[in-house]
Write a protein that holds these residues in place. Sequence first.
Motif, mmCIF file in Angstrom:
data_model
loop_
_atom_site.group_PDB
_atom_site.id
_atom_site.type_symbol
_atom_site.label_atom_id
_atom_site.label_comp_id
_atom_site.label_asym_id
_atom_site.label_seq_id
_atom_site.Cartn_x
_atom_site.Cartn_y
_atom_site.Cartn_z
ATOM 1 N N CYS A 151 0.844 -1.195 0.000
ATOM 2 C CA CYS A 151 0.000 0.000 0.000
ATOM 3 C C CYS A 151 0.879 1.245 0.000
ATOM 4 O O CYS A 151 1.989 1.230 0.540
ATOM 5 C CB CYS A 151 -0.867 -0.024 1.265
ATOM 6 S SG CYS A 151 -1.909 1.429 1.460
ATOM 7 N N HIS A 152 0.366 2.339 -0.585
ATOM 8 C CA HIS A 152 1.170 3.565 -0.577
ATOM 9 C C HIS A 152 1.422 4.056 0.852
ATOM 10 O O HIS A 152 2.405 4.740 1.120
ATOM 11 C CB HIS A 152 0.520 4.657 -1.440
ATOM 12 C CG HIS A 152 1.540 5.550 -2.094
ATOM 13 N ND1 HIS A 152 1.823 5.527 -3.441
ATOM 14 C CD2 HIS A 152 2.381 6.465 -1.549
ATOM 15 C CE1 HIS A 152 2.780 6.408 -3.703
ATOM 16 N NE2 HIS A 152 3.135 6.989 -2.578
ATOM 17 N N SER A 153 0.536 3.688 1.787
ATOM 18 C CA SER A 153 0.769 4.064 3.193
ATOM 19 C C SER A 153 2.040 3.401 3.730
ATOM 20 O O SER A 153 2.689 3.945 4.628
ATOM 21 C CB SER A 153 -0.418 3.651 4.061
ATOM 22 O OG SER A 153 -1.600 4.257 3.589
ATOM 23 N N HIS B 259 0.011 -4.064 5.540
ATOM 24 C CA HIS B 259 -1.263 -4.252 6.230
ATOM 25 C C HIS B 259 -2.355 -4.772 5.283
ATOM 26 O O HIS B 259 -3.517 -4.445 5.433
ATOM 27 C CB HIS B 259 -1.679 -2.996 7.011
ATOM 28 C CG HIS B 259 -1.842 -1.748 6.204
ATOM 29 N ND1 HIS B 259 -1.770 -0.494 6.756
ATOM 30 C CD2 HIS B 259 -2.081 -1.550 4.883
ATOM 31 C CE1 HIS B 259 -1.972 0.413 5.818
ATOM 32 N NE2 HIS B 259 -2.174 -0.197 4.684
ATOM 33 N N GLU B 260 -1.912 -5.593 4.342
ATOM 34 C CA GLU B 260 -2.864 -6.323 3.488
ATOM 35 C C GLU B 260 -2.411 -7.779 3.527
ATOM 36 O O GLU B 260 -1.816 -8.287 2.584
ATOM 37 C CB GLU B 260 -2.833 -5.763 2.056
ATOM 38 C CG GLU B 260 -3.339 -4.325 1.967
ATOM 39 C CD GLU B 260 -3.370 -3.751 0.560
ATOM 40 O OE1 GLU B 260 -4.087 -2.765 0.331
ATOM 41 O OE2 GLU B 260 -2.655 -4.293 -0.325
ATOM 42 N N LEU C 221 -8.021 -5.904 1.866
ATOM 43 C CA LEU C 221 -7.927 -5.615 3.306
ATOM 44 C C LEU C 221 -7.556 -4.167 3.617
ATOM 45 O O LEU C 221 -7.754 -3.700 4.736
ATOM 46 C CB LEU C 221 -6.938 -6.585 3.951
ATOM 47 C CG LEU C 221 -7.474 -8.025 3.915
ATOM 48 C CD1 LEU C 221 -6.352 -9.047 3.958
ATOM 49 C CD2 LEU C 221 -8.475 -8.245 5.044
ATOM 50 N N CYS C 222 -7.005 -3.451 2.621
ATOM 51 C CA CYS C 222 -6.843 -2.003 2.814
ATOM 52 C C CYS C 222 -7.429 -1.256 1.620
ATOM 53 O O CYS C 222 -8.403 -0.524 1.759
ATOM 54 C CB CYS C 222 -5.395 -1.593 3.050
ATOM 55 S SG CYS C 222 -5.252 0.206 3.131
ATOM 56 N N ALA C 223 -6.859 -1.458 0.425
ATOM 57 C CA ALA C 223 -7.349 -0.722 -0.754
ATOM 58 C C ALA C 223 -8.848 -0.953 -0.942
ATOM 59 O O ALA C 223 -9.595 -0.031 -1.275
ATOM 60 C CB ALA C 223 -6.584 -1.170 -2.001
ATOM 61 N N GLY C 224 -9.294 -2.175 -0.715
ATOM 62 C CA GLY C 224 -10.706 -2.509 -0.913
ATOM 63 C C GLY C 224 -11.598 -1.824 0.103
ATOM 64 O O GLY C 224 -12.508 -1.065 -0.254
ATOM 65 N N ILE C 225 -11.333 -2.056 1.361
ATOM 66 C CA ILE C 225 -12.218 -1.500 2.396
ATOM 67 C C ILE C 225 -12.173 0.029 2.399
ATOM 68 O O ILE C 225 -13.192 0.690 2.638
ATOM 69 C CB ILE C 225 -11.879 -2.079 3.806
ATOM 70 C CG1 ILE C 225 -12.831 -1.538 4.870
ATOM 71 C CG2 ILE C 225 -10.437 -1.844 4.210
ATOM 72 C CD1 ILE C 225 -14.292 -1.869 4.684
#
Length: 350
Positions: A41-43, A63-64, A158-162
């Motif tokens: 993720c970019h985060s 975190h995915e 788990l991140c981009a989706g939600i």
Amino acid sequence: MAQAKGYAAQSATASLAPFNFERRALRADDVAIEIDYCGVCHSDIHTAENDWGGSRYPVVPGHEIIGHVTAVGSGVSRFKVGDIVGVGCMVDSCKHCQACNDGLEQYCLNGFVGTYNGVDKVDGTITLGGYSDSIVVHERFVLTIPEALDPSAAAPILCAGITTYSPLKHFGVKAGDKVGVLGMGGLGHMGVKFAKAMGAEVTIFTRSESKVAEAKKQGADHVVISTDPEQMAAVAGTFNYLLDTIPVQHDLNPYLTCLKYDGVHILVGLIEPLEPAVHTANLVMKRRVIAGSLIGGIPETQEVLDFCAEHGISCDVEMLAMQDINEAYQRMKKGDVKYRFVIDMASLKR
Ligand code: NDP
Ligand code: ZN
Ligand code: ZN
């Protein structure tokens, strides 16, 4: 305690490099997971490079997380060894405030614990994320991965989706609405799929001519090249919602003018400070709203996983060996990934 292997950034300017550490011994409510896949993720980049300040090194991002259960604590009831499970952006919260009771753990009144760079509420250690071979997480924060989903392609949900599903749902996107998605990256490409599944007419705003054909394949109805003033002017005043996933500072004004009256510009990137200034006329004269949204709660994260299984939605991923993570970061900074890197953790064993 169990030995873990991963990749960490030791400072804001250091490349990610191999890092050995220990995962905690199982508490009663804990699930131990061997990690099979982890999305990028970019985060992760923002935190590794301390873009937001407050990074605590070593940083193990990620975190995915998708993996399988290897052990459970004595009080765990929802999971058993062998289950395919996921962990997103949170690994704990107070679990008793109003927000937690409402299933909005991301807005926990006492603060949630991030999967990385968070402070464990029990022992005060800094949490280390999914760029590793294992993780130990309280069962409340462990998600069930539906059988219909390909585990590697499910990781980004788990991140981009939600993060894209939650605001589209919260702000009430419905059939016939016009939704613009700003930035065709990991979040953006999921936003397009969800907005389409909710019945909206979807436009992608991208800087990249090279993404136009792809964007249509993703299901977008229209594409606007955001750097072309003529194309921007042609869509002025037409959108109900804009979902803004651009990860760097940018001028909101040209986008705000694309909104219809009562339109909502939803920010998910943290781009402090918001510069250049927003012209209040762009809000006041059309009752427009600028909003923000943070990931989604645990029940809603399970909901979006199930939604993806039901609607046949999956992420477009490029598999990555852990050793290639630094090159992947450079490519992401250029917007050069279609559309999410996912690390195959088997590569850590090489
Ligand atoms: P990606 O890097 O995958 O995608 C971002 C996209 O934005 C790029 O593909 C590019 O699209 C566009 N973009 C990049 N740089 C610029 C620029 N200089 N000007 C205009 N557009 C640009 O990032 P993610 O999707 O992983 O994350 C997006 C943001 O969301 C990050 O800031 C991240 O931290 C944040 N985030 C927020 C969460 C939340 O809960 N609120 C959760 C997860 C992430 P194109 O080439 O099409 O122009
Ligand atoms: Zn993320
Ligand atoms: Zn709480």
